[in-house]
Design a protein around this motif. Structure first.
Motif: not given
Ligand SMILES: Nc1ncnc2c1ncn2[C@@H]1O[C@H](COP(=O)(O)OP(=O)(O)O)[C@@H](O)[C@H]1O
Ligand SMILES: [Mg+2]
Length: 608
Positions: A544-550
């Motif tokens: 339910g969260r926006t996530s940006i993973v490198i």
């Protein structure tokens, strides 16, 4: 070394505007200041009394011979001393009070500023530079702004009362004494310039040296491994030698300056003796009066010397003042616009929804400080709740992209929109309070582990902290420590391994329950086993969260909604894991390459 050392140019003149600004720090303490004026005047009058009493006594002895009544003189001396003590007490108290307040105010402003300044500021200022601002420069300035200003007021007051008194008493002798002032002034101006120049060179060399220490200490392991000790020492020698030369030059100048002032004082007294003696033989003055004038002349030169010392200090501090003020006055590059500030003042927020909705990059371009273009015309849409993974070779611009998204830097072209609104029209607090960040090089503060986790949510209970740690896969290692959650991590978390620090900072981000989660190679130093555990927790956290993973290991991002391959500031490919593998492009190559490596590694481990 850093080019920005040249920010305080040697050719700059003494800047009155600068000191006027800094003087505001002192002027703020009006009440203490007014008391001080009164005390300084009292002190000057007391000082004036002693020669007057002595002179009168000598004149009376001269007149009456042996039958003089000493009692009234003793009384007068006693009274004058009593008041002098009281005024000196008041003087030191006021100056000390003002010094403490001013010192606190300057440091507070500088510190506050350091917290507000943008990342781009820190790119150009070495840590040594900043440390020197906060310590020696601030100290120096508060000394001048308190003791210097006080001494100046006292000195001026004393000189004014003595000159008035002397002019009234015998204007010819008075003028002899006062005629030394212009000479003194000319000499001061001459030395002022010279000392100012060398002192700046010294300070400049000093901050270079501090920065060099700092770099050497931080990089001591690398230095040893690469056997760079010798070269480092040579670099250091060059720096230290430069500083030594400038310091010696500076010392010589100061050493010449003060004796000249002293000599001038003695010459003036000799002239009074000659001129006064002449008047005595003519019967125009008594011996007592000449003695009185000699006293006054000596008293006169005391504050002049004191002032010239402060003056030299002021000259030296000009550089400090410039730098501290340049720090206090530098505008953060990333900050709330006037419009946003006005809205916050009006309604308490920036007037938009609190949610983090759809994120959009619109022709975003970026370069660090007129460097090469790092991000080129990037277009990207991230829907609310989506998980995005960035992959690609080092230096491709992944971290930069994330920095832009977090508004640590702002795009130099194009826009970043949240729900269709340019994020520059929104408040920084809104974005940052919704943001959870885990970095490859996480920073922990000295204190307990639990304090570090609680950093993102100060009111969190112990249960919440432990729950977050469970999700982040940190609980197990923390419980294995001697004091569990109460373990002290040391300055910058030095007592923990990098992987452990990553776990703690991960727990910290999880506890904050951010709407937008950003992870930049956050698990790079964590073993594969633990990483798998984190993976499970992460799925729960990110729901339910926006996530940006490198991603460091591609195996960890297979379930991302979308994977972007970033190279040279451009999105080369995007899609889900299976789609990208099917397409057989760059991602396919990267993935198979890494998988092969993993298989080889597992084979060697099994085989051994
Ligand atoms: N603070 C900075 N100042 C100047 N250049 C920078 C800075 N940070 C990164 N760069 C440059 O930007 C480029 C992209 O770096 P980065 O975004 O960290 O790549 P990645 O995270 O993909 O490895 C690199 O060439 C790097 O040298
Ligand atoms: Mg990076």
């Amino acid at each position: 070394m850093n080019q920005e050392w040249n920010d305080d140019d040697l050719e700059q003149k003494v800047d009155l505007r600068l000191w006027k600004k800094l003087l505001q720090y002192t002027l703020k303490y009006r009440k203490t200041g007014t008391t001080f004026l009164f005390v300084a005047f009292g002190l000057a009058i007391c000082d004036l009394c002693f020669p007057l009493i002595t002179g009168n006594l000598i004149s009376e002895i001269e007149e009456k011979g042996g039958n003089v009544d000493f009692a009234p003189y003793l009384w007068m001396y006693g009274c004058a001393t009593f008041f002098l003590c009281i005024f000196i007490y008041g003087f030191i108290l006021c100056a000390g009070k003002i010094r403490t307040h001013v010192s606190y105010d300057i440091r507070k402003d500088a510190f506050q500023q350091l917290q507000e300044l943008s990342f781009s500021f820190y790119d150009t200022k070495p840590v040594g530079w900043l440390m020197a601002r906060l310590t020696s420069d601030c100290n120096r300035l508060s000394n001048i702004l308190a003791w210097g200003v006080m001494d100046f007021i006292w000195g001026m007051m004393l000189m004014a009362t003595i000159s008035t008194f002397m002019l009234i008493y015998n204007w010819k002798l008075a003028l002899t004494i006062l005629s030394v002032i212009p000479v003194l002034f000319v000499i001061s101006v001459y030395f002022r310039k010279k000392i100012l120049t060398t002192s700046r060179l010294v300070r400049k060399a000093n901050s270079k040296l501090t920065a060099s220490y700092n770099e050497s200490i931080l990089g001591v392991r690398t230095t040893k491994v690469f056997v760079r000790n010798e070269e480092n020492l040579r670099d250091f020698d060059t720096l230290a030698e430069g500083m030594q030369n400038h310091s010696v030059h500076n010392a010589i100048l100061s050493a010449v300056y003060l004796p000249i002032v002293l000599t001038l004082g003695s010459v003036a007294i000799a002239v009074i003796l000659a001129q006064g003696g002449h008047y005595v033989t003519l019967g125009a003055l008594s011996v007592g009066e000449v003695v009185m004038f000699i006293y006054y002349a000596q008293m006169f030169f005391a504050p002049v010397q004191e002032l010239s010392a402060w003056f030299a200090e002021l000259q030296m501090a000009q550089a400090s003042a410039e730098r501290v003020l340049s720090l206090i006055e530098s505008e953060p590059e990333v900050r709330d616009t006037e419009k946003v500030l006005a809205k916050i003042a009006e309604s308490g927020n920036d007037g938009h929804t609190a949610e983090i909705g759809r994120i959009e990059f619109e022709d975003v371009e970026f370069q660090y400080r007129s460097g090469p273009t790092i991000i080129e015309k990037m277009n990207l849409v991230i829907e609310a709740g989506q998980s995005i993974a960035l992959v690609g070779a080092t230096g491709g611009g992944k971290s930069t992209l994330v920095n832009l998204l977090c508004r640590f830097y702002e795009p130099t072209g194009g826009r970043i929109l949240f729900d269709g609104i340019d994020y520059r029209e929104r408040s920084l607090t809104w974005l940052q309070s919704n943001l959870g960040i885990v970095l490859q090089q996480p920073h922990l503060f000295s204190g307990r582990i639990s304090d570090n986790i609680r950093y993102g949510k100060l009111e969190a209970t112990q249960e919440e902290i432990e729950e977050a740690s469970h999700l982040a896969g940190a609980h197990e290692f923390i419980m294995n420590l001697d004091h569990g959650y109460d373990t002290e991590v040391g300055e910058g978390g030095i007592q923990l391994s990098l992987g452990e620090k990553q776990l703690v900072s991960f727990a910290r981000a999880v506890l904050k329950q951010p709407k937008l989660m950003v992870m930049d190679e956050a698990t790079s130093s964590i073993d594969t086993e633990t990483e798998k555990k984190i993976q499970k927790g992460l799925e729960k956290v990110l729901k339910g969260r926006t996530s940006i993973v490198i991603a460091h290991r591609l195996s960890t991002i297979r379930s991302a909604d979308r994977i972007l391959v970033i190279e040279k500031g451009k999105i080369m490919e995007q899609g889900t894991h299976s789609a990208l593998i099917k397409a057989g492009g760059k991602y396919h190559d990267l993935y198979t390459e890494q998988s092969m490596r993993d298989i080889v590694r597992i084979d060697t481990v099994m085989g051994s």
